[in-house]
Design a protein around this motif. Sequence first.
Motif, short mmCIF file in Angstrom:
data_model
loop_
_atom_site.label_atom_id
_atom_site.label_comp_id
_atom_site.label_asym_id
_atom_site.label_seq_id
_atom_site.Cartn_x
_atom_site.Cartn_y
_atom_site.Cartn_z
N ALA B 25 0.83 -1.21 0.00
CA ALA B 25 0.00 0.00 0.00
C ALA B 25 0.87 1.26 0.00
CB ALA B 25 -0.93 0.00 1.21
N LEU B 26 1.96 1.24 0.77
CA LEU B 26 2.87 2.38 0.79
C LEU B 26 3.55 2.53 -0.57
CD1 LEU B 26 4.39 1.82 4.35
CD2 LEU B 26 3.05 3.82 3.63
N ALA B 27 3.91 1.41 -1.20
CA ALA B 27 4.52 1.45 -2.53
C ALA B 27 3.56 2.08 -3.54
CB ALA B 27 4.92 0.03 -2.97
N ARG B 28 2.27 1.76 -3.42
CA ARG B 28 1.26 2.33 -4.32
C ARG B 28 1.09 3.83 -4.08
NH1 ARG B 28 -2.90 -0.79 -6.43
NH2 ARG B 28 -4.45 0.61 -5.50
N ARG B 29 1.51 4.30 -2.91
CA ARG B 29 1.45 5.75 -2.65
C ARG B 29 2.70 6.43 -3.20
NH1 ARG B 29 -2.06 7.56 1.18
NH2 ARG B 29 -0.61 9.23 1.80
N GLY B 30 3.56 5.65 -3.88
CA GLY B 30 4.76 6.23 -4.45
C GLY B 30 5.97 6.18 -3.54
N ARG B 31 5.84 5.49 -2.39
CA ARG B 31 7.00 5.38 -1.49
C ARG B 31 7.87 4.22 -1.95
NH1 ARG B 31 5.97 9.99 -0.40
NH2 ARG B 31 4.29 10.52 1.05
N ARG B 32 9.20 4.36 -1.79
CA ARG B 32 10.10 3.23 -2.07
C ARG B 32 10.20 2.39 -0.81
NH1 ARG B 32 14.17 3.73 -6.17
NH2 ARG B 32 15.63 2.77 -4.69
N VAL B 33 9.78 1.14 -0.91
CA VAL B 33 9.64 0.29 0.27
C VAL B 33 10.50 -0.97 0.16
CG1 VAL B 33 8.00 -1.04 1.69
CG2 VAL B 33 7.25 1.08 0.55
N CYS B 34 11.28 -1.23 1.21
CA CYS B 34 12.05 -2.48 1.26
C CYS B 34 11.52 -3.33 2.41
CB CYS B 34 13.53 -2.19 1.47
SG CYS B 34 14.52 -3.70 1.68
N LEU B 35 11.06 -4.54 2.10
CA LEU B 35 10.60 -5.48 3.13
C LEU B 35 11.75 -6.42 3.48
CD1 LEU B 35 7.12 -6.53 1.62
CD2 LEU B 35 7.66 -4.57 3.09
N ILE B 36 11.86 -6.78 4.76
CA ILE B 36 12.85 -7.79 5.16
C ILE B 36 12.11 -8.90 5.91
CG2 ILE B 36 14.94 -8.29 6.48
CD1 ILE B 36 15.84 -5.49 6.16
N ASP B 37 12.29 -10.14 5.47
CA ASP B 37 11.65 -11.29 6.10
C ASP B 37 12.62 -11.90 7.11
OD1 ASP B 37 9.84 -14.22 4.79
OD2 ASP B 37 10.23 -13.53 6.84
N LEU B 38 12.28 -11.75 8.41
CA LEU B 38 13.16 -12.23 9.49
C LEU B 38 12.60 -13.49 10.15
CD1 LEU B 38 14.10 -8.76 10.72
CD2 LEU B 38 15.74 -10.63 10.88
N ASP B 39 11.72 -14.19 9.48
CA ASP B 39 11.12 -15.39 10.06
C ASP B 39 11.63 -16.62 9.32
OD1 ASP B 39 7.63 -16.50 10.56
OD2 ASP B 39 9.55 -17.38 11.14
N PRO B 40 12.27 -17.56 10.04
CA PRO B 40 12.77 -18.77 9.36
C PRO B 40 11.65 -19.53 8.64
CG PRO B 40 13.55 -18.70 11.63
CD PRO B 40 12.58 -17.58 11.48
N GLN B 41 10.40 -19.31 9.04
CA GLN B 41 9.30 -19.95 8.34
C GLN B 41 9.00 -19.25 7.01
OE1 GLN B 41 6.01 -21.40 10.79
NE2 GLN B 41 7.20 -21.00 12.63
#
Lengths: 265, 265
Positions: B25-41
């Motif tokens: 949703a933030l990316a759709r607002r034009g923000r540059r977004v980096c997600l980090i997955d910290l869950d071994p699952q």
Amino acid sequence: MRRIAIINQKGGVGKTTTTVNLGAALARRGRRVCLIDLDPQAHATTHLGLEPDGQLPSLYHVLLGQKSLAAVRRPVSDNLWLVPADIDLAAAEVELAGVVGREVILREAVQQDATPFDYLIMDCGPSLGVLTLNALASADEVLIPLQPHFLALHGLSKLLETTALVARRIHPPLRVSGIVVCLYDATTRLAQEVVADLQAFLERSRHQAVPWNQARLFATRIRRNVKLAECPSFGQTIFSYAPRSPGAADYAALAEEIDTGSVSP
Amino acid sequence: MRRIAIINQKGGVGKTTTTVNLGAALARRGRRVCLIDLDPQAHATTHLGLEPDGQLPSLYHVLLGQKSLAAVRRPVSDNLWLVPADIDLAAAEVELAGVVGREVILREAVQQDATPFDYLIMDCGPSLGVLTLNALASADEVLIPLQPHFLALHGLSKLLETTALVARRIHPPLRVSGIVVCLYDATTRLAQEVVADLQAFLERSRHQAVPWNQARLFATRIRRNVKLAECPSFGQTIFSYAPRSPGAADYAALAEEIDTGSVSP
Ligand SMILES: Nc1ncnc2c1ncn2[C@@H]1O[C@H](COP(=O)(O)OP(=O)(O)OP(=O)(O)O)[C@@H](O)[C@H]1O
Ligand SMILES: Nc1ncnc2c1ncn2[C@@H]1O[C@H](COP(=O)(O)OP(=O)(O)OP(=O)(O)O)[C@@H](O)[C@H]1O
Ligand SMILES: [Mg+2]
Ligand SMILES: [Mg+2]
């Protein structure tokens, strides 16, 4: 004595709700049931009205060799006992890191426990760490609560492999007895599709040399019912809180299916 | 760059669903977004259509000092990137046990990352172990997804204390920015009562010298909507899968509230 570990590393799928209410349902059938809370978050303990405030004689003391199971076990209601967890159990994962045989400490304690029970039911938190390994090493059966959502099957394979590893290296009697669908939204296509995928997966496993080729999908499905989410706030099981609710009916049916092998129609 | 850790040690409360869809949703607002997955699952990773099969260049390699964040980061869609998790991340908890500064390895990697983002959003699994500590030490804000069920408030105090401890000992800029109610069943009294309890709890905290006395309860509540549970099976966010669903509307509203500080009525 049947020793059942309630396991799923996925969070929030109904492990604690199943431990408490299945345990209570079996107790109402006249079975002597001992529950063990192996989650440092101590939700089964809180669910049954105890306060895990760091002062409770608990499973932590058993794992550190300071007390026996009988010394920390408490009666909950007729035929139902609880070995509580407490917040210091979080430290156990670290404190046991270097200890020889750290995965079988609980099994030793269970073997030394002279009290006769019909069922031992162990609630695990959402992890496959040393506490969960202790449950697996102490159990003869694994019961997997599963929410019929997409990631359910993904996690299931990993979980079954871990169970197989424990069975091979630590505790050969261990087998996956069954999977119980929880939080079942009968009205959604998603739930029906995942259950169908699950049945197909188990069917394929029947013909393979895998340790879970005997795993069954229980006929009883635990439907989503807000009463099951409400009763922890009163420190009660569903049978005291809302005995005529769908939640109570479903856990009574599951207990019958586990106790006798089938459900009356 | 705003660095947000999505944290709750309780399982299945909407952490991953929030990371993925708030990020989108933030990316759709034009923000540059980096997600980090910290869950071994690796659920955020799977949700976005990647296969965590042990072959993926992932956060694991970053934590072990073998690769930079930029080397493992992958574009997902416009303005949205992902640093994936993989199954070997489960070993990190053990492998990092003896390492000096093991809770700040990710923070170092983030500081060395020259790529400009508006948002860094980190998904944590249901634990308060070393992976989650790395997220807390790298974040300036903590966002707590919370299911309005009884045990929600119980776990919240413990979580807030942990956050305060990390802030004091490891990373002073850290603050709890807010709590977002997820899996909200507007029709149940339970949800309304827990939300009321939550509001009262936060109100009492305002007048205390606790690090969370500025924490806000977001006005946006993410309602239970099966579309949110379906889209992971297609490797999509809610905005590609069901852009007109209540789930999409709710996460768009949350993004607006986080981005601007308030929601348009
Ligand atoms: N059939 C159901 N209907 C409605 N609510 C349910 C049902 N089963 C469980 N819940 C509620 O859903 C939440 C998650 O359930 P529960 O805590 O039993 O899962 P869990 O697998 O033990 O979670 P964790 O991984 O955190 O240990 C709880 O708030 C519980 O009260
Ligand atoms: N608002 C919602 N409506 C319907 N389903 C939802 C909603 N939010 C999450 N879900 C579903 O509920 C389940 C749990 O959500 P999710 O995996 O995001 O929680 P989590 O806190 O990340 O869990 P874990 O503790 O295991 O990491 C998932 O199957 C997800 O698809
Ligand atoms: Mg639980
Ligand atoms: Mg998650």
